[in-house]
Design a protein around this motif. Structure first.
Motif, PDB file in Angstrom:
ATOM      1  N   ASN A   5     -12.801  -8.086 -10.624  1.00  0.00           N
ATOM      2  CA  ASN A   5     -13.392  -7.101 -11.525  1.00  0.00           C
ATOM      3  C   ASN A   5     -12.369  -6.048 -11.957  1.00  0.00           C
ATOM      4  O   ASN A   5     -12.676  -5.192 -12.788  1.00  0.00           O
ATOM      5  CB  ASN A   5     -14.572  -6.391 -10.850  1.00  0.00           C
ATOM      6  CG  ASN A   5     -15.771  -7.292 -10.693  1.00  0.00           C
ATOM      7  OD1 ASN A   5     -16.421  -7.640 -11.675  1.00  0.00           O
ATOM      8  ND2 ASN A   5     -16.051  -7.707  -9.461  1.00  0.00           N
ATOM      9  N   GLN A   6     -11.162  -6.085 -11.403  1.00  0.00           N
ATOM     10  CA  GLN A   6     -10.142  -5.081 -11.736  1.00  0.00           C
ATOM     11  C   GLN A   6      -9.258  -5.462 -12.925  1.00  0.00           C
ATOM     12  O   GLN A   6      -9.049  -4.645 -13.820  1.00  0.00           O
ATOM     13  CB  GLN A   6      -9.275  -4.809 -10.499  1.00  0.00           C
ATOM     14  CG  GLN A   6     -10.054  -4.201  -9.333  1.00  0.00           C
ATOM     15  CD  GLN A   6      -9.241  -4.190  -8.036  1.00  0.00           C
ATOM     16  OE1 GLN A   6      -8.234  -4.885  -7.903  1.00  0.00           O
ATOM     17  NE2 GLN A   6      -9.696  -3.409  -7.073  1.00  0.00           N
ATOM     18  N   SER A  24       2.365  -6.555 -10.412  1.00  0.00           N
ATOM     19  CA  SER A  24       1.456  -5.725 -11.200  1.00  0.00           C
ATOM     20  C   SER A  24       0.606  -6.552 -12.167  1.00  0.00           C
ATOM     21  O   SER A  24       0.923  -7.707 -12.467  1.00  0.00           O
ATOM     22  CB  SER A  24       2.251  -4.687 -11.995  1.00  0.00           C
ATOM     23  OG  SER A  24       3.063  -5.322 -12.967  1.00  0.00           O
ATOM     24  N   TYR A  25      -0.464  -5.929 -12.647  1.00  0.00           N
ATOM     25  CA  TYR A  25      -1.316  -6.558 -13.661  1.00  0.00           C
ATOM     26  C   TYR A  25      -1.897  -5.473 -14.557  1.00  0.00           C
ATOM     27  O   TYR A  25      -1.901  -4.280 -14.218  1.00  0.00           O
ATOM     28  CB  TYR A  25      -2.434  -7.383 -13.017  1.00  0.00           C
ATOM     29  CG  TYR A  25      -3.359  -6.601 -12.097  1.00  0.00           C
ATOM     30  CD1 TYR A  25      -4.466  -5.915 -12.605  1.00  0.00           C
ATOM     31  CD2 TYR A  25      -3.144  -6.565 -10.727  1.00  0.00           C
ATOM     32  CE1 TYR A  25      -5.322  -5.203 -11.768  1.00  0.00           C
ATOM     33  CE2 TYR A  25      -3.985  -5.863  -9.888  1.00  0.00           C
ATOM     34  CZ  TYR A  25      -5.072  -5.178 -10.405  1.00  0.00           C
ATOM     35  OH  TYR A  25      -5.914  -4.474  -9.573  1.00  0.00           O
ATOM     36  N   GLN A  26      -2.371  -5.890 -15.725  1.00  0.00           N
ATOM     37  CA  GLN A  26      -2.996  -4.953 -16.662  1.00  0.00           C
ATOM     38  C   GLN A  26      -4.491  -4.849 -16.387  1.00  0.00           C
ATOM     39  O   GLN A  26      -5.143  -5.840 -16.037  1.00  0.00           O
ATOM     40  CB  GLN A  26      -2.767  -5.410 -18.103  1.00  0.00           C
ATOM     41  CG  GLN A  26      -1.314  -5.297 -18.551  1.00  0.00           C
ATOM     42  CD  GLN A  26      -1.134  -5.689 -20.012  1.00  0.00           C
ATOM     43  OE1 GLN A  26      -1.833  -6.570 -20.529  1.00  0.00           O
ATOM     44  NE2 GLN A  26      -0.195  -5.046 -20.691  1.00  0.00           N
ATOM     45  N   THR A  27      -5.015  -3.653 -16.548  1.00  0.00           N
ATOM     46  CA  THR A  27      -6.452  -3.409 -16.450  1.00  0.00           C
ATOM     47  C   THR A  27      -6.979  -3.048 -17.838  1.00  0.00           C
ATOM     48  O   THR A  27      -6.196  -2.787 -18.765  1.00  0.00           O
ATOM     49  CB  THR A  27      -6.746  -2.253 -15.485  1.00  0.00           C
ATOM     50  OG1 THR A  27      -6.220  -1.028 -16.048  1.00  0.00           O
ATOM     51  CG2 THR A  27      -6.101  -2.496 -14.116  1.00  0.00           C
ATOM     52  N   GLY A  36      -3.030 -15.390  -8.791  1.00  0.00           N
ATOM     53  CA  GLY A  36      -2.045 -15.285  -9.859  1.00  0.00           C
ATOM     54  C   GLY A  36      -1.802 -13.870 -10.327  1.00  0.00           C
ATOM     55  O   GLY A  36      -0.723 -13.545 -10.836  1.00  0.00           O
ATOM     56  N   LEU A  37      -2.799 -13.004 -10.140  1.00  0.00           N
ATOM     57  CA  LEU A  37      -2.694 -11.631 -10.634  1.00  0.00           C
ATOM     58  C   LEU A  37      -2.355 -10.620  -9.545  1.00  0.00           C
ATOM     59  O   LEU A  37      -2.068  -9.462  -9.841  1.00  0.00           O
ATOM     60  CB  LEU A  37      -4.019 -11.222 -11.294  1.00  0.00           C
ATOM     61  CG  LEU A  37      -4.372 -11.985 -12.577  1.00  0.00           C
ATOM     62  CD1 LEU A  37      -5.825 -11.712 -12.972  1.00  0.00           C
ATOM     63  CD2 LEU A  37      -3.435 -11.596 -13.706  1.00  0.00           C
ATOM     64  N   SER A  38      -2.424 -11.021  -8.287  1.00  0.00           N
ATOM     65  CA  SER A  38      -2.184 -10.107  -7.163  1.00  0.00           C
ATOM     66  C   SER A  38      -3.215  -8.988  -7.124  1.00  0.00           C
ATOM     67  O   SER A  38      -2.923  -7.863  -6.740  1.00  0.00           O
ATOM     68  CB  SER A  38      -0.773  -9.514  -7.257  1.00  0.00           C
ATOM     69  OG  SER A  38      -0.534  -8.547  -6.266  1.00  0.00           O
ATOM     70  N   ALA A  39      -4.448  -9.301  -7.523  1.00  0.00           N
ATOM     71  CA  ALA A  39      -5.527  -8.313  -7.512  1.00  0.00           C
ATOM     72  C   ALA A  39      -6.407  -8.535  -6.286  1.00  0.00           C
ATOM     73  O   ALA A  39      -6.544  -9.657  -5.803  1.00  0.00           O
ATOM     74  CB  ALA A  39      -6.369  -8.430  -8.776  1.00  0.00           C
ATOM     75  N   GLY A  79      -2.481  -1.961 -12.571  1.00  0.00           N
ATOM     76  CA  GLY A  79      -2.953  -2.419 -11.272  1.00  0.00           C
ATOM     77  C   GLY A  79      -1.871  -3.096 -10.459  1.00  0.00           C
ATOM     78  O   GLY A  79      -0.949  -3.712 -11.011  1.00  0.00           O
ATOM     79  N   ILE A  80      -1.982  -2.987  -9.154  1.00  0.00           N
ATOM     80  CA  ILE A  80      -1.156  -3.766  -8.236  1.00  0.00           C
ATOM     81  C   ILE A  80      -1.957  -3.967  -6.955  1.00  0.00           C
ATOM     82  O   ILE A  80      -2.626  -3.043  -6.480  1.00  0.00           O
ATOM     83  CB  ILE A  80       0.198  -3.082  -7.943  1.00  0.00           C
ATOM     84  CG1 ILE A  80       1.095  -4.005  -7.112  1.00  0.00           C
ATOM     85  CG2 ILE A  80       0.023  -1.730  -7.280  1.00  0.00           C
ATOM     86  CD1 ILE A  80       2.541  -3.550  -7.012  1.00  0.00           C
TER      87      ILE A  80
END
Length: 490
Positions: A192-193, A429-432, A185-188, A304-305
């Motif tokens: 841990n990121q 993208s996602y937030q870190t 769901g986050l594309s991580a 993050g991406i």
């Protein structure tokens, strides 16, 4: 009188650079949009309707960006964005107003264990409840990574759960399954990121498909194409494909922005809207002259991406529905198998096939299976040969279903390659935790000024959305937002 050589050169350059192309390159436009993805097309639609002199420079040989609908099997498939998530946003409204979408059914979700043991139904129901409670949790009081939050929450929720003795690794394996649900769901690449806390507004739980026409339909709606608009509108004349931008210069005595492409063409504009992905910004920050301000560079570096990978398999018949119908097969890899695999590993010995997290049926394309990979091995998977990829997939299919089916080989295979494509370098993208120390999405979307203090370069794209990043509707909203900002500045 012209010499024969001059005449030959004249003809040669007319062939390479026809007059319509030269006029687009030589003139100073009011606006140039870089990127013809959802945000770029959305911005273009607003500016074109306003009779603004606007063109788009697109690096790929097609429009759509991370929307990429292609023919495969008996219909089409989406290599990128696939579903409209939720109904409380502009993307849903644009599609629903024309009756283009219908709700997808994900009620038939089955857990499959690689050790071929049948998990008791009451445990499956309990795990589904636990997973949803963790994934949907909004009450997170401190800055934790997804891994820290989810692991602790999972341990608390399963502390009193009675698991039969024949499933000694089930809790650990279900936690691994939960990890895959999160990073998908986050594309991580690693849970841990991402930060467990997020500014993203949660969509409702409904997902809508395009009735077999694919997500590219939204582009036709935005471009006002028939039957969703006027036949007289010809946006193709203003969208230049295979234009890979390598340099953007904004401070000069002329007060214009100059854009340089890798085919040695140059374009000029009073205003620019930059829409490529966060991955492209991370890799090519130095394309901007002068340098991006420090706070914008920090935002780009800290957000993050990563990547996920889709693989579509076409079969001569729908053999997989002969046992029982399904919408999603959620795969659980047994710990012992994960640790003992010697084949289907990366050069560092990390198993890549165990990053196969789910198998889905495909709406309106009955002989297809759709495989979902996520995790740290995505770059390796994207570079695998088709033969090696298929060998791994056949191993996995036999491991999970070989005791129930005589599994045929597919007749065709199609896969995505978003992370290794230099024009995307990631999926969404996602937030870190680091990015949340400043309003990074806001900083990413702030315009750049020239030496006279005028806003001249604007930023759109899903990563610039404050509350709908990682989504197509967030990208569309950002395109509308920046088109309005440009119109105010002209």
């Amino acid at each position: 009188m012209s010499s024969p050589l001059s005449f030959i050169l004249f003809i040669f350059f007319q062939f390479l650079f026809p007059s319509s192309f030269c006029s687009l390159s030589n003139s100073t436009h009011e606006v140039i949009i870089i990127g013809a993805g959802a945000s770029g097309i959305a911005a273009f639609s607003v500016l074109a309707k306003n009779k603004t002199d606007v063109i788009i420079l697109e690096a790929e040989n097609r429009i759509g960006g991370r929307i990429n609908t292609v023919e495969f099997g008996e219909n089409v498939v989406d290599l990128g964005a696939q579903w409209v998530h939720g109904s409380k946003h502009i993307g849903y409204k644009l599609a629903n107003d024309f009756g283009l979408i219908t709700k997808s059914n994900f009620s038939l979700i089955n857990y499959c264990y690689s050790n071929r043991k049948e998990i008791p139904n009451d445990l499956i129901v309990k795990f589904q409840e636990i997973s949803m409670e963790i994934l949907k949790c909004q009450d997170i009081q401190e800055e934790l990574t997804v891994a820290e939050f989810a692991t602790e929450k999972f341990k608390n929720l399963t502390s009193d759960l009675k698991v039969p003795e024949e499933f000694p690794n089930l809790l650990e394996d279900m936690l691994e399954n939960l990890m895959h649900n999160y990073i998908a769901g986050l594309s991580a690449f690693d849970w841990n990121q991402p930060s467990a806390r997020s500014d993203n507004e949660d969509c409702d739980e409904n997902n809508y498909n395009w009735k077999g026409k694919g997500y590219k339909t939204i582009l036709n709606v935005l471009l006002n194409k028939a039957p969703y608009g006027s036949d007289n509108f010809e946006p193709e004349k203003k969208i230049l494909l295979s234009k890979n931008v390598i340099k953007i210069k904004s401070n000069n005595s002329e007060g214009i922005v100059k854009i340089y492409c890798n085919d040695s063409t140059e374009y000029k504009a009073k205003r620019v809207i930059f829409t490529p992905s966060l991955g492209v910004l991370k890799a090519k920050m130095n394309m901007f002259h002068p340098d991006l301000p420090d706070h914008k560079q920090r935002a780009i570096k800290s957000l993050g991406i990563g990547g996920v990978a889709k693989v579509f398999l076409e079969y001569s018949n729908d053999w997989f529905n002969k046992h029982r119908k399904f919408d999603v097969l959620d795969l659980i890899w047994d710990k012992n198998l994960r640790k003992s695999l010697k084949n289907f590993t990366t050069d560092e010995g990390v198993p890549w096939i165990t990053d196969l997290a789910a198998i889905l049926s495909v709406d309106y394309n009955p002989n297809l299976l759709y495989l979902w990979f996520d995790g740290q091995t995505i770059p390796f998977i994207e570079n695998l040969s088709e033969e090696d990829l298929m060998d791994g997939i056949q191993f996995a299919m036999n491991q999970f279903f070989g005791h129930k089916f005589d599994i045929p080989k597919p007749i065709n295979i199609l896969r995505s390659k978003w992370y290794t494509n230099e024009h995307f370098l990631g999926t969404y993208s996602y937030q870190t935790i680091e990015s949340r120390k400043q309003p990074s999405n806001k900083h990413l979307g702030e315009p750049l000024q020239d030496q006279y203090g005028k806003d001249v370069i604007f930023f759109a794209g899903e990563a610039t959305s404050l509350d709908h990043f990682s989504t197509v509707h967030g990208a569309i909203q950002s395109g509308f937002r920046e088109a309005d900002n440009v119109l105010k500045s002209l």
